[in-house]
Write a protein that holds these residues in place. Sequence first.
Motif, PDB file in Angstrom:
ATOM      1  N   ASN A   2      -4.369 -21.181  13.274  1.00 56.94           N
ATOM      2  CA  ASN A   2      -4.626 -21.977  14.474  1.00 56.94           C
ATOM      3  C   ASN A   2      -5.738 -21.371  15.322  1.00 56.94           C
ATOM      4  N   LYS A   3      -5.781 -20.023  15.354  1.00 52.16           N
ATOM      5  CA  LYS A   3      -6.839 -19.355  16.120  1.00 52.16           C
ATOM      6  C   LYS A   3      -8.206 -19.617  15.503  1.00 52.16           C
ATOM      7  N   ILE A   4      -8.247 -19.604  14.178  1.00 53.46           N
ATOM      8  CA  ILE A   4      -9.518 -19.870  13.484  1.00 53.46           C
ATOM      9  C   ILE A   4      -9.989 -21.294  13.768  1.00 53.46           C
ATOM     10  N   LEU A   5      -9.042 -22.263  13.679  1.00 51.87           N
ATOM     11  CA  LEU A   5      -9.389 -23.660  13.938  1.00 51.87           C
ATOM     12  C   LEU A   5      -9.845 -23.842  15.383  1.00 51.87           C
ATOM     13  N   ALA A   6      -9.188 -23.136  16.305  1.00 52.20           N
ATOM     14  CA  ALA A   6      -9.578 -23.241  17.713  1.00 52.20           C
ATOM     15  C   ALA A   6     -10.996 -22.724  17.928  1.00 52.20           C
ATOM     16  N   LYS A   7     -11.344 -21.634  17.242  1.00 48.03           N
ATOM     17  CA  LYS A   7     -12.698 -21.088  17.362  1.00 48.03           C
ATOM     18  C   LYS A   7     -13.730 -22.040  16.778  1.00 48.03           C
ATOM     19  N   ILE A   8     -13.366 -22.663  15.647  1.00 47.48           N
ATOM     20  CA  ILE A   8     -14.299 -23.599  15.005  1.00 47.48           C
ATOM     21  C   ILE A   8     -14.542 -24.806  15.909  1.00 47.48           C
ATOM     22  N   LYS A   9     -13.466 -25.320  16.566  1.00 50.00           N
ATOM     23  CA  LYS A   9     -13.602 -26.491  17.428  1.00 50.00           C
ATOM     24  C   LYS A   9     -14.532 -26.230  18.608  1.00 50.00           C
ATOM     25  N   ASN A  10     -14.672 -24.962  18.995  1.00 52.21           N
ATOM     26  CA  ASN A  10     -15.533 -24.620  20.114  1.00 52.21           C
ATOM     27  C   ASN A  10     -16.993 -24.453  19.710  1.00 52.21           C
ATOM     28  N   LYS A  11     -17.264 -24.508  18.420  1.00 47.56           N
ATOM     29  CA  LYS A  11     -18.628 -24.383  17.927  1.00 47.56           C
ATOM     30  C   LYS A  11     -19.340 -25.730  18.043  1.00 47.56           C
ATOM     31  N   PRO A  12     -20.692 -25.724  17.980  1.00 42.43           N
ATOM     32  CA  PRO A  12     -21.431 -27.000  17.991  1.00 42.43           C
ATOM     33  C   PRO A  12     -21.010 -27.898  16.837  1.00 42.43           C
ATOM     34  N   LEU A  13     -21.108 -29.207  17.049  1.00 44.57           N
ATOM     35  CA  LEU A  13     -20.688 -30.171  16.034  1.00 44.57           C
ATOM     36  C   LEU A  13     -21.495 -30.018  14.746  1.00 44.57           C
ATOM     37  N   SER A  14     -22.788 -29.722  14.874  1.00 43.82           N
ATOM     38  CA  SER A  14     -23.616 -29.550  13.673  1.00 43.82           C
ATOM     39  C   SER A  14     -23.103 -28.397  12.814  1.00 43.82           C
ATOM     40  N   PHE A  15     -22.659 -27.309  13.479  1.00 46.73           N
ATOM     41  CA  PHE A  15     -22.104 -26.181  12.731  1.00 46.73           C
ATOM     42  C   PHE A  15     -20.780 -26.563  12.076  1.00 46.73           C
ATOM     43  N   GLN A  16     -19.945 -27.347  12.784  1.00 48.11           N
ATOM     44  CA  GLN A  16     -18.672 -27.786  12.211  1.00 48.11           C
ATOM     45  C   GLN A  16     -18.892 -28.648  10.981  1.00 48.11           C
ATOM     46  N   ILE A  17     -19.852 -29.584  11.063  1.00 47.79           N
ATOM     47  CA  ILE A  17     -20.147 -30.445   9.914  1.00 47.79           C
ATOM     48  C   ILE A  17     -20.637 -29.615   8.750  1.00 47.79           C
ATOM     49  N   TRP A  18     -21.543 -28.681   9.027  1.00 45.26           N
ATOM     50  CA  TRP A  18     -22.077 -27.813   7.978  1.00 45.26           C
ATOM     51  C   TRP A  18     -20.965 -26.987   7.343  1.00 45.26           C
ATOM     52  N   ILE A  20     -17.583 -27.521   7.375  1.00 46.20           N
ATOM     53  CA  ILE A  20     -16.595 -28.340   6.667  1.00 46.20           C
ATOM     54  C   ILE A  20     -17.157 -28.862   5.352  1.00 46.20           C
ATOM     55  N   THR A  21     -18.411 -29.316   5.382  1.00 45.56           N
ATOM     56  CA  THR A  21     -19.048 -29.799   4.148  1.00 45.56           C
ATOM     57  C   THR A  21     -19.127 -28.695   3.114  1.00 45.56           C
ATOM     58  N   GLY A  22     -19.545 -27.526   3.570  1.00 47.40           N
ATOM     59  CA  GLY A  22     -19.636 -26.394   2.646  1.00 47.40           C
ATOM     60  C   GLY A  22     -18.293 -25.998   2.082  1.00 47.40           C
ATOM     61  N   ILE A  27     -14.611 -25.670  -2.488  1.00 44.74           N
ATOM     62  CA  ILE A  27     -13.296 -25.849  -3.107  1.00 44.74           C
ATOM     63  C   ILE A  27     -13.378 -26.804  -4.288  1.00 44.74           C
ATOM     64  N   ALA A  28     -14.106 -27.917  -4.090  1.00 47.32           N
ATOM     65  CA  ALA A  28     -14.223 -28.907  -5.168  1.00 47.32           C
ATOM     66  C   ALA A  28     -14.926 -28.322  -6.390  1.00 47.32           C
ATOM     67  N   LEU A  29     -16.016 -27.597  -6.154  1.00 42.68           N
ATOM     68  CA  LEU A  29     -16.767 -27.024  -7.268  1.00 42.68           C
ATOM     69  C   LEU A  29     -15.991 -25.894  -7.936  1.00 42.68           C
ATOM     70  N   LEU A  30     -15.236 -25.141  -7.148  1.00 39.41           N
ATOM     71  CA  LEU A  30     -14.430 -24.072  -7.733  1.00 39.41           C
ATOM     72  C   LEU A  30     -13.368 -24.644  -8.657  1.00 39.41           C
ATOM     73  N   LEU A  31     -12.665 -25.672  -8.182  1.00 39.44           N
ATOM     74  CA  LEU A  31     -11.659 -26.314  -9.036  1.00 39.44           C
ATOM     75  C   LEU A  31     -12.292 -26.939 -10.267  1.00 39.44           C
ATOM     76  N   TYR A  32     -13.469 -27.519 -10.070  1.00 40.17           N
ATOM     77  CA  TYR A  32     -14.174 -28.152 -11.192  1.00 40.17           C
ATOM     78  C   TYR A  32     -14.594 -27.109 -12.225  1.00 40.17           C
ATOM     79  N   LEU A 188     -24.443 -25.815  -4.989  1.00 37.43           N
ATOM     80  CA  LEU A 188     -23.785 -25.593  -3.710  1.00 37.43           C
ATOM     81  C   LEU A 188     -24.795 -25.208  -2.640  1.00 37.43           C
ATOM     82  N   PHE A 189     -25.745 -24.377  -3.002  1.00 39.84           N
ATOM     83  CA  PHE A 189     -26.778 -23.967  -2.045  1.00 39.84           C
ATOM     84  C   PHE A 189     -27.603 -25.171  -1.598  1.00 39.84           C
ATOM     85  N   LEU A 190     -27.984 -26.015  -2.563  1.00 40.05           N
ATOM     86  CA  LEU A 190     -28.756 -27.213  -2.228  1.00 40.05           C
ATOM     87  C   LEU A 190     -27.923 -28.176  -1.364  1.00 40.05           C
TER      88      LEU A 190
END
Length: 469
Positions: A2-18, A20-22, A27-32, A188-190
């Motif tokens: 919960n503390k980690i999520l709270a810290k993430i929510k306080n970050k800029p939206l662009s950073f959150q999108i980046w 979460i997307t990453g 996770i998807a590529l690792l499972l794949y 993943l980098f791209l």
Amino acid sequence: MNKILAKIKNKPLSFQIWLITGAVLTIALLLYSLSLPFILRSIIISEKHDRLEETQAFIIEEGHFDDLNQGEAPEGFSFPKNESNNDGPPIKFSRVPRHFIINQDGEITDNDNLNIAEKIKEDIFRSENPASRSELKIDSNEVIYYVFQELDAAGEEKYIVSYLRSRYSDSLFSEFFIRLIISLLVFLFLAWLISIFVARYLTKSLQVIKMQVKKIANREWDQPLEIDRKDEIGELANTIEWLRQQLVERDEKQQEFIQQISHEIKTPIMVLRSYVQSMQDGIYPRGDLQGSLEAMEAESYKMEKRVKTLIDISKMDYLSRQNLKLEAVNIDKLLEKKLEKLSWRRRDVSWSLISDNMKLKADKEKLEVIVENIIDNQFKYAAEKIKISSKKIKKEGKPIIQLRFWNDGIEIDSSELKKIFDKFKKGDDGEYGLGLAISKVLVELHGGEIWAANEDGGAAFYINFCEEL
């Protein structure tokens, strides 16, 4: 977590999108990457067995049992010696299918590698329920894939076995897995780079919206908000633009109202002062003392009405922020009480009430204000008749108590139907009739809705209340 999520929510939206997307891509590529080698290996093994069964079916159909392994190498070709493969063909020819027969005595015929054939035979006979296709691990670097089936040989029990030798399979899959991981890391980098541009693209519009909201908060609302988008961000921008337009319209009306009401208050004050000064000089503006006092009283009454209008507007804003004190109110008794109270204003108007003796959960004091203002308006404009009714209806599957107020007076101009509840709306008599505006505020405070319509040659007002708040 919960503390980690709270810290993430306080970050800029662009950073959150980046981020979460990453994370999702990782996770998807690792499972794949973990599942793909096993899936691929299963497909390859299945393909090997299919090839063996097809080859075996061809041998049985064509009856080539004399020399099962003939033609496996070009005629006159001798395999080069390989110390690591003394029994059977070299590794480079290990993908060629080999065949042998097991007769009813368990003897192996027509095979160039008896050592492998014996191991396969033992594996078949050792299994209690042998499958028609299987595999046999020889060592860490070699696996034998084989299929077998029984031959119909005139009462003699025989089996035909076909197999493939697969060497260095583990190293093959290891190499494949490493290359897969490298390619996925590049991908993943791209993808992360793309997500940065996507995040900036999305947040660019939000930055524009944020600046516009700040301007609105500072009453700088002359510039419209224009964002050419049809998604949720576009809808948000359209809502804020609608809010800006409402604030601009309200501000204009409020300024106009203040100017008019100030002028209307200033005029009687000036008249009163001039009358007082004249009377101090022994001059009566209206001929005598009584006439002058009556004129002064009329002017003070005008000023009183204007001040009351200002008080009502302040009262309206106050009421819109109040909490409701809910209780069960008999709506029919309340309607009848207010009709009898206000009917003295127009003895020439008849009224009727049709109701089902219903109770409404509401703030009784505020509900009385609503009903009294609407009924007062009915008596003001009715010609001869007023009809009021209450009933239960269904709207979108929800129970609603609907009140209808109708009078046979003149119809409301169609352009004024939506403006009639505006608190800065000036009536035909030049007065600011705030009763309807106050009623609208209180109805909406109860979660209801109010509107006007022209019906049956007169004007009707409808109020919908939710049966349960």
